[in-house]
Design an enzyme around this catalytic site. Structure first.
Site, PDB file in Angstrom:
ATOM      1  N   SER A   1       1.301   7.372   6.130  1.00  0.00           N
ATOM      2  CA  SER A   1       1.212   6.008   6.643  1.00  0.00           C
ATOM      3  C   SER A   1       0.104   5.283   5.893  1.00  0.00           C
ATOM      4  O   SER A   1      -0.923   5.890   5.567  1.00  0.00           O
ATOM      5  CB  SER A   1       0.867   6.054   8.138  1.00  0.00           C
ATOM      6  OG  SER A   1       0.436   4.783   8.577  1.00  0.00           O
TER       7      SER A   1
ATOM      8  N   TYR B   1       0.869  -1.187   0.000  1.00  0.00           N
ATOM      9  CA  TYR B   1       0.000   0.000   0.000  1.00  0.00           C
ATOM     10  C   TYR B   1       0.901   1.231   0.000  1.00  0.00           C
ATOM     11  O   TYR B   1       0.816   2.105   0.865  1.00  0.00           O
ATOM     12  CB  TYR B   1      -0.969  -0.011   1.199  1.00  0.00           C
ATOM     13  CG  TYR B   1      -2.287   0.649   0.855  1.00  0.00           C
ATOM     14  CD1 TYR B   1      -3.135   0.065  -0.081  1.00  0.00           C
ATOM     15  CD2 TYR B   1      -2.663   1.852   1.424  1.00  0.00           C
ATOM     16  CE1 TYR B   1      -4.332   0.668  -0.428  1.00  0.00           C
ATOM     17  CE2 TYR B   1      -3.856   2.466   1.073  1.00  0.00           C
ATOM     18  CZ  TYR B   1      -4.688   1.866   0.151  1.00  0.00           C
ATOM     19  OH  TYR B   1      -5.868   2.460  -0.196  1.00  0.00           O
TER      20      TYR B   1
ATOM     21  N   HIS C   1       7.312   5.508   1.261  1.00  0.00           N
ATOM     22  CA  HIS C   1       8.006   4.330   0.721  1.00  0.00           C
ATOM     23  C   HIS C   1       8.866   4.707  -0.495  1.00  0.00           C
ATOM     24  O   HIS C   1       9.996   4.229  -0.631  1.00  0.00           O
ATOM     25  CB  HIS C   1       6.991   3.264   0.286  1.00  0.00           C
ATOM     26  CG  HIS C   1       6.156   2.703   1.387  1.00  0.00           C
ATOM     27  ND1 HIS C   1       4.804   2.914   1.481  1.00  0.00           N
ATOM     28  CD2 HIS C   1       6.477   1.923   2.452  1.00  0.00           C
ATOM     29  CE1 HIS C   1       4.326   2.280   2.548  1.00  0.00           C
ATOM     30  NE2 HIS C   1       5.310   1.682   3.154  1.00  0.00           N
TER      31      HIS C   1
ATOM     32  N   GLN D   1       3.936  -9.812  13.150  1.00  0.00           N
ATOM     33  CA  GLN D   1       4.126  -8.530  13.838  1.00  0.00           C
ATOM     34  C   GLN D   1       2.814  -7.874  14.248  1.00  0.00           C
ATOM     35  O   GLN D   1       2.813  -6.772  14.782  1.00  0.00           O
ATOM     36  CB  GLN D   1       5.004  -7.592  13.018  1.00  0.00           C
ATOM     37  CG  GLN D   1       4.377  -7.048  11.755  1.00  0.00           C
ATOM     38  CD  GLN D   1       5.406  -6.334  10.895  1.00  0.00           C
ATOM     39  OE1 GLN D   1       6.301  -6.949  10.338  1.00  0.00           O
ATOM     40  NE2 GLN D   1       5.301  -5.017  10.802  1.00  0.00           N
TER      41      GLN D   1
HETATM   42  P1  AMP Z   1       5.410  -0.235   6.295  1.00  0.00           P
HETATM   43  O1  AMP Z   1       5.015  -0.579   4.910  1.00  0.00           O
HETATM   44  O2  AMP Z   1       4.473   0.678   6.997  1.00  0.00           O
HETATM   45  O3  AMP Z   1       5.809  -1.451   7.116  1.00  0.00           O
HETATM   46  O4  AMP Z   1       6.744   0.625   6.163  1.00  0.00           O
HETATM   47  C1  AMP Z   1       7.832   0.174   5.400  1.00  0.00           C
HETATM   48  C2  AMP Z   1       8.973   1.132   5.588  1.00  0.00           C
HETATM   49  O5  AMP Z   1       8.585   2.429   5.173  1.00  0.00           O
HETATM   50  C3  AMP Z   1       9.433   1.251   7.055  1.00  0.00           C
HETATM   51  O6  AMP Z   1      10.847   1.328   7.101  1.00  0.00           O
HETATM   52  C4  AMP Z   1       8.796   2.554   7.475  1.00  0.00           C
HETATM   53  O7  AMP Z   1       9.506   3.205   8.516  1.00  0.00           O
HETATM   54  C5  AMP Z   1       8.877   3.357   6.197  1.00  0.00           C
HETATM   55  N1  AMP Z   1       7.892   4.446   6.183  1.00  0.00           N
HETATM   56  C6  AMP Z   1       6.558   4.361   6.436  1.00  0.00           C
HETATM   57  N2  AMP Z   1       5.990   5.574   6.388  1.00  0.00           N
HETATM   58  C7  AMP Z   1       6.979   6.454   6.125  1.00  0.00           C
HETATM   59  C8  AMP Z   1       7.040   7.889   5.963  1.00  0.00           C
HETATM   60  N3  AMP Z   1       5.960   8.644   6.076  1.00  0.00           N
HETATM   61  N4  AMP Z   1       8.240   8.443   5.692  1.00  0.00           N
HETATM   62  C9  AMP Z   1       9.358   7.683   5.580  1.00  0.00           C
HETATM   63  N5  AMP Z   1       9.366   6.337   5.717  1.00  0.00           N
HETATM   64  C10 AMP Z   1       8.197   5.734   5.996  1.00  0.00           C
END
Ligand code: AMP
Length: 290
Positions: free
Chosen positions: A192, A32, A37, A64
């Site tokens: 997010s 997503y 990302h 997780q």
């Molecule tokens: P996730 O898909 O939420 O598990 O996130 C995957 C990676 O993207 C993780 O390393 C998160 O810290 C990073 N990430 C998520 N949201 C952000 C954001 N707004 N800015 C920078 N990195 C992000």
């Protein structure tokens, strides 16, 4: 762009890259995808250059999530994610399934986990006791399957990045951890995948997280660098501000050392602050260097 679903094929590819001296950078995600990302993907590309390879893993990792969390509801849109990866020039998208990541789990025959035991106790670990065990296990597995020289994580999940750094050091994993800055919406809300759960009213009030972080930063910067600010006093003021936001319910506010994550009784410039706030059942997190 290659799509790899099979774990053995992924590892064969990675071993081939090692053999011919090609540098690999991994960006682990749960999909997503949003501009947070893509900023990590761009950082990965800058690290390896055009000669190197960027791997993005997309896997909603069940271990997780706690039993009453949003694993089933977690937003998914593979077609869109693949389009984004293609546009970003990703070389390989790794799309493993549960049966190959957790072989034998359904029949009770999966029993090896990677656990960090210090940094993962507080904050996110306090509210989500099994969360980081799932994260460290899946990240180790992704490292073993893609054999990256670099792995890029987001500062948005600050505690997670500290735990992964510690794990990599403790276990002598030959991976360099890179932490990229948080990407935000124009009004300051950290991007997010979970923002998609917010109602328009909740979304409008969700800026409380960045407002509180900025207010704390202003107070700390205005304080004497000698004496700093008492954490209890600062916390009380910030908690009152959150109580004035009708749809927000505070989970925690924490002030801590940026490296050890040890809690601080006095906050100074350079200290770190993190918070988690519920809007209905949606839980948002954010953090700032003060
Ligand atoms: P996730 O898909 O939420 O598990 O996130 C995957 C990676 O993207 C993780 O390393 C998160 O810290 C990073 N990430 C998520 N949201 C952000 C954001 N707004 N800015 C920078 N990195 C992000």
């Amino acid at each position: 762009m290659q799509q790899v679903r099979n774990v053995k094929a992924m590892q064969r590819w990675a071993l081939g890259m090692k053999k011919n001296g090609t540098t690999v950078a991994l960006v682990p995600t749960m999909g997503y995808l949003h501009p947070g990302h893509t900023s990590l993907i761009q950082r990965a590309r800058r690290k390896v250059g055009n000669e190197g390879k960027v791997v993005v893993s997309i896997y909603v990792n069940p271990t997780q999530f706690g039993p009453n969390e949003d694993f089933g509801a977690y937003p998914r849109d593979l077609k869109r994610d693949l389009d984004i990866c293609r546009k970003e020039g990703v070389d390989v998208v790794f799309l493993p399934d549960d049966a190959s990541m957790y072989p034998g789990k359904d029949s009770g025959h999966f029993s090896t986990y990677v656990e960090e035991s210090q940094l993962s106790q507080s904050m996110e670990g306090g509210t989500r006791p099994t969360h980081f065990k799932g994260v460290t296990t899946i990240v180790t597995k992704l490292f073993m399957l893609t054999l990256p020289e670099f792995a890029v994580f987001g500062a948005k999940d600050y505690q997670q990045s500290a735990i992964i750094r510690r794990m990599t050091k403790d276990l002598n994993l030959p991976v360099r951890i890179i932490v990229a800055p948080t990407v935000r919406e124009p009004d300051g809300l950290a991007m997010s995948s979970r923002n998609a759960y917010l109602t328009p009213e909740q979304r409008a009030q969700a800026t409380i997280l960045i407002d509180i972080l900025k207010a704390a930063k202003r107070k700390v910067q205005a304080s004497s660098s000698q004496t700093g600010l008492k954490t209890v006093t600062l916390k009380k003021q910030l908690e009152q501000a959150i109580q004035r936001c009708p749809l927000a319910r505070l989970d925690y506010i924490a002030f801590f050392d940026p490296d050890t994550l040890d809690p601080l009784s006095t906050v100074r410039q350079g200290s770190h602050m993190a918070l988690a706030v519920y809007f209905g059942t949606t839980r948002l997190i954010d953090n700032i260097r003060l």
